[in-house]
Design an enzyme around this catalytic site. Structure first.
Site, PDB file in Angstrom:
ATOM      1  N   GLY A 155      26.057 -48.824  -0.118  1.00 15.43           N
ATOM      2  CA  GLY A 155      26.177 -47.683  -1.038  1.00 15.43           C
ATOM      3  C   GLY A 155      26.777 -46.489  -0.335  1.00 15.43           C
ATOM      4  CG  ASN A 156      28.789 -43.700  -2.100  1.00 11.99           C
ATOM      5  OD1 ASN A 156      28.325 -42.761  -2.715  1.00 11.99           O
ATOM      6  ND2 ASN A 156      29.494 -44.675  -2.687  1.00 11.99           N
ATOM      7  CG  HIS A 157      25.322 -40.133   2.155  1.00 10.14           C
ATOM      8  ND1 HIS A 157      24.042 -40.542   2.416  1.00 10.14           N
ATOM      9  CD2 HIS A 157      26.025 -40.327   3.293  1.00 10.14           C
ATOM     10  CE1 HIS A 157      23.973 -40.951   3.677  1.00 10.14           C
ATOM     11  NE2 HIS A 157      25.165 -40.842   4.219  1.00 10.14           N
ATOM     12  CB  SER A 158      27.869 -40.266  -4.596  1.00 13.23           C
ATOM     13  OG  SER A 158      27.858 -39.750  -5.899  1.00 13.23           O
ATOM     14  CB  ALA A 179      31.178 -41.748  -4.667  1.00 16.19           C
TER      15      ALA A 179
END
Ligand code: C5P
Length: 388
Positions: A198-201, A266
């Site tokens: 995943g990512n930090h969005s 994102a």
């Protein structure tokens, strides 16, 4: 205009005057506590109407249902911690809170309280509940408070409250009837049943955009990746998705029917070729995951747009921001591109503020200052409306 028991109530004389001068019909409803801070006579003189306090007044029964339906907007200013709490929980033991429960119009609150009351988890969660019910909270000011302490909790200045409603009603017209597709949040690409890439969005910016588009009169569908955040407006249709592939399918089904598409998600660029059906066991040595490209949602759909459709893309760059942004604008055939830079303090993932630069297809460029994400969203809505 609902007035509650806070020292800031003295400012409502000016507030009523500003609204009346701007051409509004103002019906003041006061809580009993607020009458200790400002006289109903002052406010009835300025509003040119009797002020109501009790459900049963000297003129007889005040019909809160009629009052709630009559207004085009309800503003509670100052909104005390007590009244915010009642509103958040649906209590209606006075005329003001009964009017609130009967109101079908947009509702705004301008909180005013001491800094510790403002920071208290009870107030925080009340404001979150109110946001989830569609109530719009105006930002509080910071500075010296009536207690002598310094900090946040001052009621917004009357001029700012008027400005906020003015902007709300003018923006209301900007995108009336337009169908808008928005993507927001991260995507999660499954590695196995318990792990993902995943990512930090957090989706905060895209959700603020969905709300601002909705406030501008648009019909908004928000295809939202995994995040606990939700839009404040119940009118935004939320389509929850998890992976890039799911987001792609949700958007593909809706793209041709929209007037405007805003791709702010994102989206993961790579996903494991296959998610393991069972949890991968750890063992000695390294694990190699084979990653494959995910569909480029904006890059696929934007070039399919028909005349009259407008597409907005986002770019988050950590180097060569401007050149990369312009390249993306042209390559993905965006009409408008919003560039975020991770270099700016207070901008980017999870922050309430953001600093962006807008580029349009003609090469015009507009750098905005660091602002609250909701204000950034309003600026983007204005740019979209101008472009369309
Ligand atoms: O190429 P890059 O990921 O930087 O492009 C960013 C823009 O493209 C954003 O508008 C983003 O929402 C969109 N995008 C997308 N699908 C992807 C990757 C990015 O819609 N797989």
């Amino acid at each position: 205009m609902g007035i509650t028991g806070s020292i800031a109530a003295y400012k409502t004389a000016h507030l009523v005057r500003l609204f009346v001068r701007a051409g509004a019909e103002v019906q003041v409803v006061m809580t009993r506590a607020s009458t200790d801070f400002i006289s109903p006579l002052t406010l009835s003189t300025l509003s040119k109407r009797p002020v109501f306090t009790e459900l049963q007044g000297s003129e007889g029964w005040h019909n809160h249902v009629e009052l709630g339906l009559w207004a085009d907007a309800m503003i509670v200013a100052p909104a005390s911690a007590n009244t915010l709490s009642k509103m958040a929980h649906g209590l209606c033991d006075n005329l003001l809170s009964a009017c609130y429960l009967s109101a079908r119009c947009p509702v705004f609150v301008a909180p005013a309280m001491d800094l510790d009351m403002w920071a208290h988890p009870a107030t925080r969660s009340n404001l979150e509940r109110l946001a989830a019910h569609g109530v719009r909270t105006l930002p509080v000011g910071e500075g010296e408070l009536a207690s002598g302490l310094h900090g946040p909790g001052r009621m917004a200045e009357p001029e700012d409250i008027l400005g906020h409603l003015d902007a709300f009603f003018s923006e209301k017209q900007l995108l009336r009837g337009k169908k808008v597709l928005v993507t927001a949040g991260p995507t999660h690409e499954a590695i196995d049943p318990v792990r993902f890439i995943g990512n930090h969005s957090t989706g905060k910016m895209g959700i603020a955009l969905a709300d601002a588009l909705c406030a501008a009169g648009a019909e908004v569908t928000l295809v939202l990746g995994p995040t606990p955040l939700r839009p404040a407006s119940a009118a935004v249709e939320v389509v929850p998705v998890r992976s890039a592939q799911e987001m792609f399918e949700a958007c593909s089904a809706r793209f041709s029917g929209c007037d405007i598409a805003v791709f702010s998600a994102a989206v993961a660029d790579y996903a494991p070729r296959e998610a393991a059906p069972e949890k991968i066991k750890k063992h000695e040595g390294a694990v190699v995951l084979e990653l494959v490209r995910t569909p480029d949602i904006a890059g696929t759909l934007s070039p399919q747009k028909k005349p009259g459709q407008l597409v907005v893309g986002f770019a988050l760059e950590t180097e060569n921001e401007r050149a990369n942004a312009l390249d993306k604008l042209h390559r993905k055939k965006f009409d408008l591109l919003v560039l975020n830079s991770l270099r700016d303090e207070g901008a980017g993932f999870g922050h309430d503020t953001n600093r962006v630069t807008l580029f349009d297809a003609r090469g015009d460029e507009k750098a905005l200052p660091l602002m609250d994400k909701r204000a950034v969203a309003q600026a983007i809505v204005r740019a979209v409306a101008a472009a369309i």
